[in-house]
Design an enzyme around this catalytic site. Structure first.
Site, PDB file in Angstrom:
ATOM      1  N   ARG A   1     -23.045   6.887  -0.775  1.00  0.00           N
ATOM      2  CA  ARG A   1     -21.691   6.326  -0.854  1.00  0.00           C
ATOM      3  C   ARG A   1     -20.658   7.306  -1.405  1.00  0.00           C
ATOM      4  NH1 ARG A   1     -22.374   1.006  -4.067  1.00  0.00           N
ATOM      5  NH2 ARG A   1     -24.468   1.787  -4.496  1.00  0.00           N
TER       6      ARG A   1
ATOM      7  N   SER B   1      16.977  46.163 -21.149  1.00  0.00           N
ATOM      8  CA  SER B   1      16.628  45.285 -20.021  1.00  0.00           C
ATOM      9  C   SER B   1      16.307  46.079 -18.762  1.00  0.00           C
ATOM     10  CB  SER B   1      17.814  44.366 -19.718  1.00  0.00           C
ATOM     11  OG  SER B   1      18.034  43.524 -20.822  1.00  0.00           O
TER      12      SER B   1
END
Ligand code: UD1
Ligand code: CA
Length: 454
Positions: A15, A404
């Site tokens: 099942r 950055s």
């Protein structure tokens, strides 16, 4: 006296509609059979025998780390036949405990009670009163309340089907008694199977008492036969985990929206966990840690006072006291942060150490790097650690400021106290305390005109 635990795991599990054997389906990332094994491992002086069958090689392969004897049941001729496969492992004076590989949430306390009922005069049987006993073997008792036998649903009379006390299948008895009974099992029943349950009537006929006990909750003895039951037991299991967390001093905004697929090596007090957090593997979490919504924390070591904001993924990482991570940060394996480090949004860190008080707050990739303390890494900085074949290391010493959008082409070292100008591509080691930048000169072309649309 030693215990032999026989775990029945040979059933097909049709099942489930799966190519995988049923007992390999998982609750909290652990195979059903593994859960049963873990529980029986808690018993002292216990040898474990696993009866495997359908797709069994796969079961053995996946769980071969388990300390157990594996016995194959070539044909699934019933639960009694399955236990018969283990007789060579059973000594006469053993206490034999029979468990099911697809009943994952049984508690040790229920087993302890069951084993206490085992003697030469009595056997132990775990039963359960059910609202809907359909499918279960029924416990047939005498007027005086003594167990007489178990009758399977398919063999039950109309009156017997009304009995709401079901057989969990979990039984304990002495070895010599069991071996005797097993040798006289017959398969003359509705399913032509050798039912283990028939030993109950045999015991009664020999004047041996069947002592029953019941689990604290029905969920302990529920088996998994289909995926709905699997999902149901996953939720039961998860609620047990979150209850334990709360008992230990953790606040959960919503215990139904936190999942634990693993263990806590340590779990501090006053930890706060927001919704949709997933813990995987083995985590260690200090006091006053806050974990934001939608985060995944796997095999992490997190010290006190750490704040993990929403949407972070942390895996195999070490986070020092007072760090603040996220939102939207990813710490990958071997990311090691000292204390008071800030890691901001869209920052990925892999196999790198970051020193005390350093900040990497926006949009960076840091891989194979060693970063000192009080370093500030500007937005968009990338360690270029990989040439397509080899990986190289970036070293950034204490008190460095990286402007950055810097690319650090490894192997490269940025000296102590250095400043790197924004937008630089750093290919060579840079000196301590100096400003280094690599940037083409800015020019403006005065004669240039923007093209015009016709
Ligand atoms: C069994 C019990 C029933 C009980 C129910 C509880 C018998 C005859 N019936 O019924 O009284 O109420 O469990 O769930 O025992 N297995 C093997 N080899 C086999 C057959 C089964 O290893 O040949 C294993 C299965 O993998 C499973 C367990 O035994 O883990 C139970 O088998 P299952 O077929 O589910 O038994 P039920 O018919 O549900
Ligand atoms: Ca079953």
């Amino acid at each position: 006296m030693s215990i032999k635990t026989i775990i029945l795991a040979a059933g097909q599990g049709t099942r489930m509609r799966s190519s995988k054997p049923k007992v390999l389906h998982k609750i909290a990332d652990r195979a059903l059979l593994h859960h049963v094994y873990d529980t029986s491992q808690q018993l002292d002086n216990n040898d474990i025998i696993i009866i495997y069958g359908h797709g069994g090689e796969l079961v053995k392969q996946e769980l071969n780390q388990l300390d157990a004897n594996w016995v194959e049941q070539k044909q699934q001729l019933g639960t009694g036949h399955a236990v018969q496969q283990a007789v060579n492992f059973i000594d006469d004076d053993d206490k034999v405990l029979i468990l099911y590989g697809d009943v994952p949430l049984l508690k040790k306390s229920s087993i302890d009670e069951l084993l206490e009922n085992v003697s030469s005069q009595s056997i132990g049987l775990l039963t359960v009163n059910l609202d809907n006993p359909t499918g279960y073997g029924r416990i047939v008792r005498s007027d005086g309340g003594e167990v007489q036998k178990i009758v399977e649903e398919k063999d039950a009379s109309v009156a017997e089907k009304l009995i709401d006390e079901g057989n969990t299948g979990i039984i304990a008895t002495l070895g010599y008694l069991l071996k005797n009974w097993l040798s006289s099992l017959q398969n003359s029943n509705a399913q032509n199977e050798f039912y283990l349950t028939d030993i109950i009537e045999m015991a009664v006929n020999e004047g041996i008492e069947v002592k029953t006990n019941q689990p604290q909750s029905q969920d302990e003895v529920l088996g998994v036969n289909d995926r709905k039951q699997l999902a149901y037991l996953e939720r039961v299991y998860q609620l047990e985990q979150t209850e334990k967390m709360m008992e230990q001093g953790v606040s959960l905004r919503d215990p139904t929206r936190v999942d634990v697929r693993g263990t806590f090596q340590h779990l501090g007090q006053d930890v706060e966990v927001d919704i949709n957090v997933l813990f995987e593997g083995c985590n260690s979490i200090g006091n006053n840690v806050k974990i934001g919504a939608n985060s995944i924390v796997k095999n992490a070591v997190i010290a006190d006072d750490v704040e993990i904001l929403a949407h972070c993924i942390i895996e195999d990482a070490v986070i020092g006291a007072g760090c603040r991570i996220g939102p939207f940060a990813r710490l990958r394996p071997q990311a090691e942060l000292a204390s008071e480090v800030h890691i901001g949004n869209f920052v990925e860190i892999k196999k790198s150490t970051v020193g005390t008080g350093s900040k990497i707050n926006h949009l960076s990739y840091i891989g194979d790097a060693s970063i000192g303390s009080k370093v500030n890494i500007g937005a968009g900085t990338i360690t270029c650690n990989y040439d397509g074949v080899n990986k190289f290391k970036t070293v950034i010493e204490d008190d460095v400021f990286i402007g950055s959008d810097t690319q650090l082409i490894a192997p490269v070292t940025v000296g102590k106290g250095a400043t790197i100008g924004a937008g630089s591509t750093i290919t060579k080691d840079t000196p301590e305390q100096k400003l280094t930048l690599s940037r083409s000169k800015q020019t403006s072309i005065t004669a240039w005109q923007r093209p015009k649309k016709r």
